[in-house]
Design a protein around this motif. Structure first.
Motif, PDB file in Angstrom:
ATOM      1  N   GLU A 196       8.402   5.719  -3.924  1.00 50.51           N
ATOM      2  CA  GLU A 196       8.787   5.773  -5.235  1.00 50.51           C
ATOM      3  C   GLU A 196      10.252   5.771  -5.294  1.00 50.51           C
ATOM      4  O   GLU A 196      10.681   5.015  -6.460  1.00 50.51           O
ATOM      5  CB  GLU A 196       8.374   7.221  -5.747  1.00 50.51           C
ATOM      6  CG  GLU A 196       8.063   7.376  -7.454  1.00 50.51           C
ATOM      7  CD  GLU A 196       7.303   6.597  -8.109  1.00 50.51           C
ATOM      8  OE1 GLU A 196       7.691   5.920  -9.162  1.00 50.51           O
ATOM      9  OE2 GLU A 196       6.282   6.220  -7.399  1.00 50.51           O
ATOM     10  N   ALA A 197      10.943   5.990  -4.465  1.00 52.42           N
ATOM     11  CA  ALA A 197      12.511   5.914  -4.591  1.00 52.42           C
ATOM     12  C   ALA A 197      13.017   4.474  -4.550  1.00 52.42           C
ATOM     13  O   ALA A 197      13.846   4.310  -5.317  1.00 52.42           O
ATOM     14  CB  ALA A 197      13.175   6.833  -3.527  1.00 52.42           C
ATOM     15  N   VAL A 198      12.065   3.561  -3.823  1.00 52.68           N
ATOM     16  CA  VAL A 198      12.650   2.093  -3.933  1.00 52.68           C
ATOM     17  C   VAL A 198      11.833   1.498  -4.893  1.00 52.68           C
ATOM     18  O   VAL A 198      11.933   0.057  -5.068  1.00 52.68           O
ATOM     19  CB  VAL A 198      12.436   1.644  -2.574  1.00 52.68           C
ATOM     20  CG1 VAL A 198      13.355   2.472  -1.493  1.00 52.68           C
ATOM     21  CG2 VAL A 198      10.962   1.664  -1.955  1.00 52.68           C
ATOM     22  N   LYS A 199      10.960   2.172  -6.001  1.00 52.12           N
ATOM     23  CA  LYS A 199      10.092   1.540  -7.010  1.00 52.12           C
ATOM     24  C   LYS A 199       9.250   0.561  -6.259  1.00 52.12           C
ATOM     25  O   LYS A 199       9.027  -0.777  -6.772  1.00 52.12           O
ATOM     26  CB  LYS A 199      11.170   0.853  -7.817  1.00 52.12           C
ATOM     27  CG  LYS A 199      11.925   1.767  -8.695  1.00 52.12           C
ATOM     28  CD  LYS A 199      12.635   1.252  -9.738  1.00 52.12           C
ATOM     29  CE  LYS A 199      13.331   1.964 -10.973  1.00 52.12           C
ATOM     30  NZ  LYS A 199      14.422   3.040 -10.117  1.00 52.12           N
ATOM     31  N   ALA A 200       8.604   0.985  -5.247  1.00 52.01           N
ATOM     32  CA  ALA A 200       7.646   0.096  -4.289  1.00 52.01           C
ATOM     33  C   ALA A 200       6.322  -0.086  -5.307  1.00 52.01           C
ATOM     34  O   ALA A 200       6.010   0.834  -6.193  1.00 52.01           O
ATOM     35  CB  ALA A 200       7.499   0.651  -3.278  1.00 52.01           C
ATOM     36  N   ASN A 201       5.627  -1.135  -4.922  1.00 50.61           N
ATOM     37  CA  ASN A 201       4.352  -1.287  -5.693  1.00 50.61           C
ATOM     38  C   ASN A 201       3.336  -0.714  -4.570  1.00 50.61           C
ATOM     39  O   ASN A 201       3.031  -1.442  -3.561  1.00 50.61           O
ATOM     40  CB  ASN A 201       4.015  -2.960  -5.958  1.00 50.61           C
ATOM     41  CG  ASN A 201       2.718  -3.086  -6.607  1.00 50.61           C
ATOM     42  OD1 ASN A 201       1.873  -2.216  -6.551  1.00 50.61           O
ATOM     43  ND2 ASN A 201       2.503  -4.378  -6.806  1.00 50.61           N
ATOM     44  N   TYR A 202       2.921   0.202  -4.537  1.00 49.74           N
ATOM     45  CA  TYR A 202       2.064   0.904  -3.782  1.00 49.74           C
ATOM     46  C   TYR A 202       0.886   1.641  -4.345  1.00 49.74           C
ATOM     47  O   TYR A 202       0.946   2.052  -5.229  1.00 49.74           O
ATOM     48  CB  TYR A 202       2.732   1.930  -2.965  1.00 49.74           C
ATOM     49  CG  TYR A 202       3.391   3.113  -3.556  1.00 49.74           C
ATOM     50  CD1 TYR A 202       2.423   4.351  -3.539  1.00 49.74           C
ATOM     51  CD2 TYR A 202       4.646   3.344  -4.618  1.00 49.74           C
ATOM     52  CE1 TYR A 202       2.985   5.524  -4.140  1.00 49.74           C
ATOM     53  CE2 TYR A 202       4.884   4.382  -5.206  1.00 49.74           C
ATOM     54  CZ  TYR A 202       4.121   5.320  -4.945  1.00 49.74           C
ATOM     55  OH  TYR A 202       4.559   6.600  -5.510  1.00 49.74           O
ATOM     56  N   GLU A 203      -0.222   1.874  -3.678  1.00 46.58           N
ATOM     57  CA  GLU A 203      -1.376   2.863  -3.841  1.00 46.58           C
ATOM     58  C   GLU A 203      -1.592   3.432  -2.561  1.00 46.58           C
ATOM     59  O   GLU A 203      -1.591   3.217  -1.591  1.00 46.58           O
ATOM     60  CB  GLU A 203      -2.350   2.026  -4.304  1.00 46.58           C
ATOM     61  CG  GLU A 203      -3.803   2.788  -4.586  1.00 46.58           C
ATOM     62  CD  GLU A 203      -4.657   2.024  -4.901  1.00 46.58           C
ATOM     63  OE1 GLU A 203      -5.811   2.453  -5.309  1.00 46.58           O
ATOM     64  OE2 GLU A 203      -4.589   0.783  -5.278  1.00 46.58           O
ATOM     65  N   ILE A 204      -1.715   4.932  -2.733  1.00 47.01           N
ATOM     66  CA  ILE A 204      -2.317   5.922  -1.986  1.00 47.01           C
ATOM     67  C   ILE A 204      -3.427   6.375  -2.317  1.00 47.01           C
ATOM     68  O   ILE A 204      -3.534   7.040  -3.214  1.00 47.01           O
ATOM     69  CB  ILE A 204      -1.019   6.901  -1.525  1.00 47.01           C
ATOM     70  CG1 ILE A 204       0.109   6.206  -1.054  1.00 47.01           C
ATOM     71  CG2 ILE A 204      -1.690   7.981  -0.498  1.00 47.01           C
ATOM     72  CD1 ILE A 204       1.318   7.428  -0.849  1.00 47.01           C
ATOM     73  N   GLN A 205      -4.552   6.540  -1.248  1.00 47.34           N
ATOM     74  CA  GLN A 205      -5.726   7.132  -1.637  1.00 47.34           C
ATOM     75  C   GLN A 205      -6.126   7.794  -0.602  1.00 47.34           C
ATOM     76  O   GLN A 205      -5.956   7.873   0.568  1.00 47.34           O
ATOM     77  CB  GLN A 205      -6.906   5.919  -1.654  1.00 47.34           C
ATOM     78  CG  GLN A 205      -7.025   5.016  -2.812  1.00 47.34           C
ATOM     79  CD  GLN A 205      -8.176   4.359  -3.169  1.00 47.34           C
ATOM     80  OE1 GLN A 205      -9.043   4.439  -2.215  1.00 47.34           O
ATOM     81  NE2 GLN A 205      -8.093   3.520  -4.188  1.00 47.34           N
ATOM     82  N   ILE A 206      -6.365   9.232  -1.055  1.00 47.24           N
ATOM     83  CA  ILE A 206      -6.881  10.324  -0.005  1.00 47.24           C
ATOM     84  C   ILE A 206      -8.082  10.599  -0.253  1.00 47.24           C
ATOM     85  O   ILE A 206      -8.810  10.957  -1.584  1.00 47.24           O
ATOM     86  CB  ILE A 206      -5.814  11.481  -0.306  1.00 47.24           C
ATOM     87  CG1 ILE A 206      -4.263  11.329  -0.165  1.00 47.24           C
ATOM     88  CG2 ILE A 206      -6.335  12.616   0.414  1.00 47.24           C
ATOM     89  CD1 ILE A 206      -3.419  12.293  -0.676  1.00 47.24           C
TER      90      ILE A 206
END
Length: 244
Positions: A196-206
């Protein structure tokens, strides 16, 4: 919907055109596995193995991806014939690469280069367990701008001292088991903070109740619901980020 399901079932029943691939790095032989896409290729996938080395599990996953239209190369980070069975031997092999990040990256790039010889399509890099940690090592390096996405399944998530995601160039998908005792949710949260700090495009699923290695077919840890959900998300991820 029934017709679509029947069509997919028929596709998955067809055999895959595949081959073992011997390649070299620093004078040492490595043995990868290439599964050719059925039909018109939708793109390429580089698959990095878990701490067992490249075994039947990675071969099955590569075949599954090929049947869905992705040229898939399963890389070998240990060396031809090196497929540890005992837990201590597995720890020793992964330890060698965790302690030599430069070599880990060079081994990944050797796999990428071999994959490119077999398929020139756009590429996503994915991995399981140790392979997931290797995927994030590559993502942090910023040395693979041509890679269109990174996916990790129940992989190591910690960031070594001196590293960060400032050079990240592509989206990341992280699949994690909520009951993974080896990689706690605190590490998942910390990864999210960093991305989030680098404004990444990401998705985390738990996935609730899923232990470590929840995708490994036939093992005591296998959890079908989490495996299928994460696999479907991977397919969506590939479709979004690969453009043949």
């Amino acid at each position: 919907m029934k017709a679509i399901g029947l069509g997919l079932a028929l596709l998955m029943s067809f055999p895959v055109a595949a081959q073992q691939v011997i390649y070299q790095l620093d004078g040492k032989d490595y043995q990868g596995y290439f599964a050719k896409a059925q039909g018109t290729a939708k793109g390429s996938v580089l698959l990095i193995h878990d701490w067992d080395g490249l075994t039947e599990y990675e071969i099955k996953r590569a075949d599954m991806l090929a049947k869905l239209g992705y040229n898939t190369f399963a890389a070998d980070l240990y060396g031809k014939g090196n497929r540890p069975v005992e837990t201590q031997a597995k720890k020793e092999e992964t330890g060698k690469l965790y302690n030599d990040r430069d070599k880990m990256r060079r081994l990944i790039f050797a796999g990428i280069n071999e994959s490119k010889k077999l398929s020139q399509d756009e590429m996503v890099v994915m991995g399981y367990c140790f392979g997931g940690a290797a995927v994030l090592e590559l993502a942090r390096s910023g040395e693979a701008p041509a890679v269109k996405g990174y996916a990790t399944f129940h992989g190591g998530l910690t960031t070594p001292d001196g590293q960060n995601y400032n050079k990240l160039t592509a989206p990341i998908f992280v699949a994690h088991g909520g009951a993974d005792s080896g990689i706690p949710l605190t590490e998942v949260a910390e990864l999210g903070v960093q991305l989030e700090a680098v404004k990444a495009n990401y998705e985390i699923q738990i996935y609730s109740g899923a232990p470590h290695a929840f995708t490994v077919f036939g093992s005591e840890r296998y959890q079908e619901v989490a495996d299928k959900k994460s696999w479907h998300t991977l397919i969506d991820f590939l479709e979004q980020n690969l453009h043949p």
